[in-house]
Design a protein around this motif. Sequence first.
Motif, PDB file in Angstrom:
ATOM      1  N   GLY A 184      -6.272  18.619   0.130  1.00 48.85           N
ATOM      2  CA  GLY A 184      -6.300  18.103   1.487  1.00 48.85           C
ATOM      3  C   GLY A 184      -6.915  16.732   1.634  1.00 48.85           C
ATOM      4  N   LYS A 185      -7.423  16.156   0.553  1.00 46.56           N
ATOM      5  CA  LYS A 185      -7.982  14.811   0.604  1.00 46.56           C
ATOM      6  C   LYS A 185      -6.849  13.781   0.539  1.00 46.56           C
ATOM      7  N   ASP A 186      -6.982  12.753   1.351  1.00 49.62           N
ATOM      8  CA  ASP A 186      -5.957  11.722   1.425  1.00 49.62           C
ATOM      9  C   ASP A 186      -6.513  10.414   0.891  1.00 49.62           C
ATOM     10  N   TYR A 187      -5.653   9.626   0.251  1.00 52.28           N
ATOM     11  CA  TYR A 187      -6.070   8.369  -0.364  1.00 52.28           C
ATOM     12  C   TYR A 187      -5.101   7.253   0.016  1.00 52.28           C
ATOM     13  N   GLU A 188      -5.630   6.044   0.120  1.00 52.07           N
ATOM     14  CA  GLU A 188      -4.773   4.869   0.191  1.00 52.07           C
ATOM     15  C   GLU A 188      -4.898   4.103  -1.106  1.00 52.07           C
ATOM     16  N   ILE A 189      -3.756   3.763  -1.695  1.00 52.64           N
ATOM     17  CA  ILE A 189      -3.697   2.870  -2.851  1.00 52.64           C
ATOM     18  C   ILE A 189      -3.245   1.516  -2.319  1.00 52.64           C
ATOM     19  N   TYR A 190      -3.956   0.439  -2.668  1.00 50.64           N
ATOM     20  CA  TYR A 190      -3.626  -0.831  -2.036  1.00 50.64           C
ATOM     21  C   TYR A 190      -3.876  -2.011  -2.973  1.00 50.64           C
ATOM     22  N   MET A 223       0.827  -1.194   0.000  1.00 50.93           N
ATOM     23  CA  MET A 223       0.000   0.000   0.000  1.00 50.93           C
ATOM     24  C   MET A 223       0.871   1.258   0.000  1.00 50.93           C
ATOM     25  N   ASN A 224       0.209   2.379  -0.267  1.00 48.95           N
ATOM     26  CA  ASN A 224       0.850   3.682  -0.189  1.00 48.95           C
ATOM     27  C   ASN A 224      -0.230   4.721   0.087  1.00 48.95           C
ATOM     28  N   LEU A 225       0.191   5.897   0.502  1.00 46.81           N
ATOM     29  CA  LEU A 225      -0.719   7.008   0.761  1.00 46.81           C
ATOM     30  C   LEU A 225      -0.427   8.141  -0.211  1.00 46.81           C
ATOM     31  N   PHE A 226      -1.460   8.933  -0.489  1.00 46.51           N
ATOM     32  CA  PHE A 226      -1.268  10.132  -1.321  1.00 46.51           C
ATOM     33  C   PHE A 226      -2.143  11.251  -0.791  1.00 46.51           C
ATOM     34  N   LEU A 227      -1.525  12.372  -0.420  1.00 52.32           N
ATOM     35  CA  LEU A 227      -2.227  13.559   0.044  1.00 52.32           C
ATOM     36  C   LEU A 227      -2.320  14.538  -1.113  1.00 52.32           C
TER      37      LEU A 227
END
Length: 330
Positions: free
Chosen positions: A175-181, A167-171
């Motif tokens: 201001g919205k944050d996402y997880e890619i998994y 997984m990884n995170l992207f801000l």
Amino acid sequence: MIPKTITFCAAITIGLLTVSSAFAKDEFRPGVPWLDTDGVHIDAHGGAILCESNTFYWFGELQNGGHRRLPAVSAFTSTNRSQWKNGGAVLTRSEDTNSDFSRGCTVERPKVLHSPKTGKYVMWLHLELAGRSYNAARVAVAVSDTVTGPYHYVNSFRPNGNMSRDMNLFLDDDGKDYEIYAASDTYDMRIYQMSDDFLSATTNDVMIASDHREAPAPFKHHGRYYLITSACTGFASNPANYYTADRMVGPWTAHPNPCVGPKANTTFDGQSTFVLPVPGKDGAFIFMADRWEPRDLKNSGHIWLPVEIKGEGLTIPWRDHWDLSVFAKP
């Protein structure tokens, strides 16, 4: 504070071969063992970097002392990206055998963001429960009042009922944050928007692709989203690919291997983990990858290379030696 004129010189022994390394300020040598300011190989794998107040914080899997013992995540700090000071373990497994985060659990790919809503630093990571092999497939959350920890385990779960491995995170800029998994036994790559406090998943969860990829590394340039990934071949290296989209929730378009040069078909014997934007330099990004050594995980190598963006495409060319001058505008 590290004086800008100092260059650290040290040596690391691998088998019977002793290799010296000397990295000057913002200088990178991808094929050379990378030592910290104490002359020890940087033990921060599958990691990511958070930048605050001109200081870089590199979080990664802590492998020293053996896989799945109590120390779990390390942090290194730097003011120039090439000379790193070891801050020690910032997240530790629990002695409580009833905890999901107990000794024996597998901890992979830690990523950290600061939550403006709560003021907390929030760490997300891939978690496999002790004694369950890779069957749990969860994402775990830990929090801290300070960037350097200690971080305290909160909980683990399957986002929207889906398996979650690499997984990884992207801000995003808004201001919205996402997880890619990686979901569905790593056959699907998915993305979802996280809650405003960065502590849980929303149901805004969509498919990126279903083509057996892992090791996602996202970034954004001029309104366009990029996602570099790896095929699923365990510790063995393979060709990277990348996806592009105009919105984080897609649709995403697949593109072939962006790597160029010797061993490009194995991502230079590495696997993607993060893409680091260079502050103050428009269009400047650094591709970070691990060279996994399954028999000696703590000494797995680190590859940092400049990303070249032309139009909507990108390439990652091999360079034996480089510095930030490669990003200078002609």
